[in-house]
Design an enzyme around this catalytic site. Structure first.
Site, PDB file in Angstrom:
ATOM      1  CB  THR A   5      14.632   5.809   4.510  1.00 25.19           C
ATOM      2  OG1 THR A   5      14.521   4.413   4.704  1.00 25.19           O
ATOM      3  CG2 THR A   5      16.065   6.231   4.683  1.00 25.19           C
ATOM      4  N   GLY A 165       8.867   3.467  12.836  1.00 29.33           N
ATOM      5  CA  GLY A 165       7.779   3.515  11.864  1.00 29.33           C
ATOM      6  C   GLY A 165       6.475   4.025  12.452  1.00 29.33           C
TER       7      GLY A 165
END
Length: 180
Positions: A5, A165
């Site tokens: 993450t 991301g």
């Protein structure tokens, strides 16, 4: 375990008002497989006065959240004292010292990273903190946007996590954000 993450915390001031924002992506990875792409890894604590997010083992992170929340309640929401007491408890407990998770906790006054070894780190600039596999990408982007762009803090967090991301295979662009 920490490759699952990206969490980014931002504490600052915008238009004369103090703010705190935390954001995270939604990807849960097991080995080289994405298990879930819309997980929530951020939450509010102490009646919405504290923001927090985690990276690492989910089960370990929830254990840490529960412990931190108990301490925070006992300290009546005093983030500084709670973080220090949390670190002491973490280091004393053999079980906790083996947990594979990190946390960011913040309010409009303070921001901290709680490491997997029980360390408490206040970011060098006192404004931006990032953890997780895409943390360095998000941190770099957030610092650049904070210093050289005239964006609202929420947009700084959104854009920084989007950049992470795009670059980190363990981070996606399904971003969730909480703010005070």
């Amino acid at each position: 375990m920490f490759e699952a993450t990206t969490i980014l915390g931002y504490k600052g001031e915008y238009n004369g008002k103090k703010c705190a924002i935390i954001g995270g992506d939604g990807q849960v990875t097991f080995g080289n497989c994405v298990l879930k792409n819309n997980a929530t890894k951020i939450r509010t604590l102490y009646n919405g006065e504290i923001l927090s997010g985690f990276a690492g083992s989910t089960a370990d992170a929830f254990s840490l959240f529960d412990m931190f929340e108990r301490i925070l309640e006992g300290r009546k929401g005093d983030l500084v004292r709670s973080v220090l007491e949390f670190s002491k408890e973490w280091r004393k407990d053999k079980y906790l010292r083996k947990l594979e998770a990190m946390m960011i906790v913040l309010n409009t006054e303070h921001i901290y990273i709680l490491s997997g070894t029980g360390d408490v780190v206040e970011p060098e600039d006192g404004t931006i903190a990032a953890i997780g596999s895409g943390g360095n990408y998000a941190l770099s982007a957030a610092r650049a946007l904070h210093n050289y762009a005239s964006l609202p803090p929420r947009e700084i967090v959104e854009h920084s996590l989007a950049i992470a991301g795009e670059l980190c295979i363990y981070t996606n662009t399904n971003i969730k954000i909480l703010e005070l």
